[in-house]
Design a protein around this motif. Structure first.
Motif, PDB file in Angstrom:
ATOM      1  N   ARG A 186       0.843  -1.198   0.000  1.00  0.00           N
ATOM      2  CA  ARG A 186       0.000   0.000   0.000  1.00  0.00           C
ATOM      3  C   ARG A 186       0.878   1.247   0.000  1.00  0.00           C
ATOM      4  NH1 ARG A 186      -0.102  -2.249   5.105  1.00  0.00           N
ATOM      5  NH2 ARG A 186       0.544  -0.860   6.831  1.00  0.00           N
ATOM      6  N   ALA A 187       0.318   2.325  -0.539  1.00  0.00           N
ATOM      7  CA  ALA A 187       0.990   3.624  -0.579  1.00  0.00           C
ATOM      8  C   ALA A 187      -0.028   4.708  -0.293  1.00  0.00           C
ATOM      9  CB  ALA A 187       1.649   3.855  -1.942  1.00  0.00           C
ATOM     10  N   THR A 188       0.432   5.801   0.320  1.00  0.00           N
ATOM     11  CA  THR A 188      -0.450   6.899   0.703  1.00  0.00           C
ATOM     12  C   THR A 188       0.166   8.226   0.275  1.00  0.00           C
ATOM     13  OG1 THR A 188      -1.214   5.668   2.652  1.00  0.00           O
ATOM     14  CG2 THR A 188      -1.634   8.022   2.617  1.00  0.00           C
ATOM     15  N   VAL A 189      -0.674   9.099  -0.286  1.00  0.00           N
ATOM     16  CA  VAL A 189      -0.265  10.447  -0.671  1.00  0.00           C
ATOM     17  C   VAL A 189      -1.291  11.425  -0.114  1.00  0.00           C
ATOM     18  CG1 VAL A 189       0.229  12.036  -2.549  1.00  0.00           C
ATOM     19  CG2 VAL A 189       0.820   9.619  -2.783  1.00  0.00           C
ATOM     20  N   GLU A 190      -0.822  12.480   0.551  1.00  0.00           N
ATOM     21  CA  GLU A 190      -1.726  13.500   1.096  1.00  0.00           C
ATOM     22  C   GLU A 190      -1.185  14.885   0.771  1.00  0.00           C
ATOM     23  OE1 GLU A 190      -3.802  14.973   5.317  1.00  0.00           O
ATOM     24  OE2 GLU A 190      -2.731  13.051   5.191  1.00  0.00           O
ATOM     25  N   VAL A 191      -2.064  15.752   0.277  1.00  0.00           N
ATOM     26  CA  VAL A 191      -1.742  17.142  -0.012  1.00  0.00           C
ATOM     27  C   VAL A 191      -2.683  18.013   0.805  1.00  0.00           C
ATOM     28  CG1 VAL A 191      -1.572  18.934  -1.768  1.00  0.00           C
ATOM     29  CG2 VAL A 191      -0.978  16.571  -2.338  1.00  0.00           C
ATOM     30  N   GLY A 192      -2.124  18.980   1.539  1.00  0.00           N
ATOM     31  CA  GLY A 192      -2.956  19.815   2.387  1.00  0.00           C
ATOM     32  C   GLY A 192      -2.471  21.242   2.458  1.00  0.00           C
ATOM     33  N   HIS A 193      -3.384  22.143   2.827  1.00  0.00           N
ATOM     34  CA  HIS A 193      -3.076  23.552   3.064  1.00  0.00           C
ATOM     35  C   HIS A 193      -3.589  23.888   4.461  1.00  0.00           C
ATOM     36  CE1 HIS A 193      -2.951  27.913   2.752  1.00  0.00           C
ATOM     37  NE2 HIS A 193      -2.332  27.816   1.597  1.00  0.00           N
ATOM     38  N   ASP A 194      -2.696  24.329   5.356  1.00  0.00           N
ATOM     39  CA  ASP A 194      -3.023  24.475   6.766  1.00  0.00           C
ATOM     40  C   ASP A 194      -3.278  25.907   7.220  1.00  0.00           C
ATOM     41  OD1 ASP A 194      -2.836  21.729   7.182  1.00  0.00           O
ATOM     42  OD2 ASP A 194      -0.681  21.824   7.554  1.00  0.00           O
ATOM     43  N   ASN A 195      -3.469  26.832   6.277  1.00  0.00           N
ATOM     44  CA  ASN A 195      -3.748  28.219   6.668  1.00  0.00           C
ATOM     45  C   ASN A 195      -4.533  28.901   5.553  1.00  0.00           C
ATOM     46  OD1 ASN A 195      -3.782  30.557   8.165  1.00  0.00           O
ATOM     47  ND2 ASN A 195      -1.675  31.133   7.690  1.00  0.00           N
ATOM     48  N   LEU A 196      -5.758  28.432   5.335  1.00  0.00           N
ATOM     49  CA  LEU A 196      -6.579  28.959   4.242  1.00  0.00           C
ATOM     50  C   LEU A 196      -6.923  30.425   4.486  1.00  0.00           C
ATOM     51  CD1 LEU A 196      -9.048  25.963   3.785  1.00  0.00           C
ATOM     52  CD2 LEU A 196      -7.113  26.560   2.313  1.00  0.00           C
ATOM     53  N   LEU A 197      -6.547  31.281   3.531  1.00  0.00           N
ATOM     54  CA  LEU A 197      -6.840  32.715   3.586  1.00  0.00           C
ATOM     55  C   LEU A 197      -6.366  33.346   4.892  1.00  0.00           C
ATOM     56  CD1 LEU A 197     -10.458  32.672   2.093  1.00  0.00           C
ATOM     57  CD2 LEU A 197      -8.301  33.082   0.894  1.00  0.00           C
ATOM     58  N   GLY A 198      -5.312  32.773   5.503  1.00  0.00           N
ATOM     59  CA  GLY A 198      -4.766  33.320   6.730  1.00  0.00           C
ATOM     60  C   GLY A 198      -5.635  33.134   7.953  1.00  0.00           C
ATOM     61  N   THR A 199      -6.563  32.183   7.931  1.00  0.00           N
ATOM     62  CA  THR A 199      -7.515  31.986   9.026  1.00  0.00           C
ATOM     63  C   THR A 199      -7.142  30.834   9.951  1.00  0.00           C
ATOM     64  OG1 THR A 199      -8.882  30.491   7.686  1.00  0.00           O
ATOM     65  CG2 THR A 199      -9.389  32.855   7.589  1.00  0.00           C
ATOM     66  N   GLY A 200      -6.143  30.027   9.620  1.00  0.00           N
ATOM     67  CA  GLY A 200      -5.818  28.857  10.411  1.00  0.00           C
ATOM     68  C   GLY A 200      -6.657  27.647  10.078  1.00  0.00           C
ATOM     69  N   GLN A 201      -7.623  27.803   9.186  1.00  0.00           N
ATOM     70  CA  GLN A 201      -8.414  26.673   8.723  1.00  0.00           C
ATOM     71  C   GLN A 201      -7.590  25.865   7.722  1.00  0.00           C
ATOM     72  OE1 GLN A 201     -12.280  28.135   7.394  1.00  0.00           O
ATOM     73  NE2 GLN A 201     -12.071  29.870   8.784  1.00  0.00           N
ATOM     74  N   SER A 202      -7.929  24.588   7.556  1.00  0.00           N
ATOM     75  CA  SER A 202      -7.123  23.747   6.686  1.00  0.00           C
ATOM     76  C   SER A 202      -8.017  22.821   5.864  1.00  0.00           C
ATOM     77  CB  SER A 202      -6.134  22.914   7.505  1.00  0.00           C
ATOM     78  OG  SER A 202      -6.828  22.007   8.348  1.00  0.00           O
ATOM     79  N   ALA A 203      -7.469  22.376   4.754  1.00  0.00           N
ATOM     80  CA  ALA A 203      -8.143  21.421   3.881  1.00  0.00           C
ATOM     81  C   ALA A 203      -7.089  20.475   3.331  1.00  0.00           C
ATOM     82  CB  ALA A 203      -8.879  22.134   2.746  1.00  0.00           C
ATOM     83  N   SER A 204      -7.483  19.229   3.110  1.00  0.00           N
ATOM     84  CA  SER A 204      -6.527  18.247   2.618  1.00  0.00           C
ATOM     85  C   SER A 204      -7.232  17.197   1.776  1.00  0.00           C
ATOM     86  CB  SER A 204      -5.794  17.566   3.782  1.00  0.00           C
ATOM     87  OG  SER A 204      -6.692  16.829   4.593  1.00  0.00           O
ATOM     88  N   VAL A 205      -6.448  16.572   0.907  1.00  0.00           N
ATOM     89  CA  VAL A 205      -6.891  15.441   0.096  1.00  0.00           C
ATOM     90  C   VAL A 205      -5.919  14.305   0.366  1.00  0.00           C
ATOM     91  CG1 VAL A 205      -7.361  14.562  -2.211  1.00  0.00           C
ATOM     92  CG2 VAL A 205      -7.806  16.964  -1.682  1.00  0.00           C
TER      93      VAL A 205
END
Length: 238
Positions: A45-64
């Motif tokens: 198995r293999a895993t890949v994750e891409v994320g952004h941990d400071n959306l629009l400077g708010t500290g909110q995050s999103a990831s795939v």
């Protein structure tokens, strides 16, 4: 959000009050994580994750997050909010889909759904390490389909697996104790989780069950910048 924070008084400080200067350096918001391994039930198995941990400077995050495996794959889209409704509640919402070939047992499973959770640190300030305890509550609704079921499993009595699909809804209260020296790259300490899955028609589920799970992880720093990590898990279901 920040990789460095420095707080210090201006020199010379006037009495009886002193202005302070706070210097911040934002961390890099984008991250890429890759991993892999082998398990007797999952194969390679293999895993890949891409994320952004400071959306629009708010500290909110999103990831795939995408996991590929010899006997299945899974995709997770996750959004995290660190301060829900102006309270110290961390929350997240995720969409997921998964396929797995239970080749050892003789059936295949596909599922997709949505999950949402909240979490809070027990105490906001250090007090006999209780601030390392976190309480969480999670709700998950998933559509699950079993197919290509072996004939021996269909007639296996109370443990039979029936081909078809159903909705599974559950809530999961959990308590976590985190004693790691570093959350991202721990070298010493331990991490412990106790959770309980409860599913029933009152939650919108077509199945009812109760599952408990205890997980513990220990980290030991070794020479040559090496860390030994040990983990144990046990669960009961009914």
């Amino acid at each position: 959000v920040f990789e460095r924070v420095q707080i210090g008084p201006l020199q010379p400080p006037p009495a009886p009050f002193a202005d302070v200067l706070i210097t911040l350096r934002e961390g890099r918001p984008w991250r890429l994580e890759v991993g892999g391994g082998y398990g007797t039930s999952d194969g390679w198995r293999a895993t890949v994750e891409v994320g952004h941990d400071n959306l629009l400077g708010t500290g909110q995050s999103a990831s795939v997050r995408q996991r590929f495996g010899q006997y299945g794959e899974r995709t997770d889209l996750t959004y995290r909010y660190p301060w829900l409704f102006g309270t110290p509640l961390r929350s997240d919402v995720s969409l997921f889909q998964e396929y797995h070939d239970e080749h050892i047992y003789g059936y295949k499973q596909q599922q997709m759904g949505v999950a949402a959770g909240i979490e809070r640190t027990l105490l906001p300030v250090p007090l006999k390490d209780l601030y390392r305890l976190r309480l969480g509550l999670r709700y998950q609704l998933a559509w699950v389909r079993n197919y290509d079921v072996s004939s021996s499993l269909v007639t296996a009595g109370p443990d039979a697996i029936t081909p078809g699909s159903q909705l599974i809804a559950k809530i999961t209260p959990a308590v976590t104790a985190d004693y790691r020296d570093n959350v991202v790259d721990p070298k010493r300490g331990s991490f412990h989780t106790l959770s309980l899955d409860v599913a029933g028609p009152y939650l919108g589920s077509e199945a009812s069950f109760l599952k408990s799970r205890l997980e513990t992880k220990w980290f030991f720093e070794l020479p040559l910048q090496t860390t030994l990590a040990l983990a144990g898990r046990i669960g009961l279901a009914g």
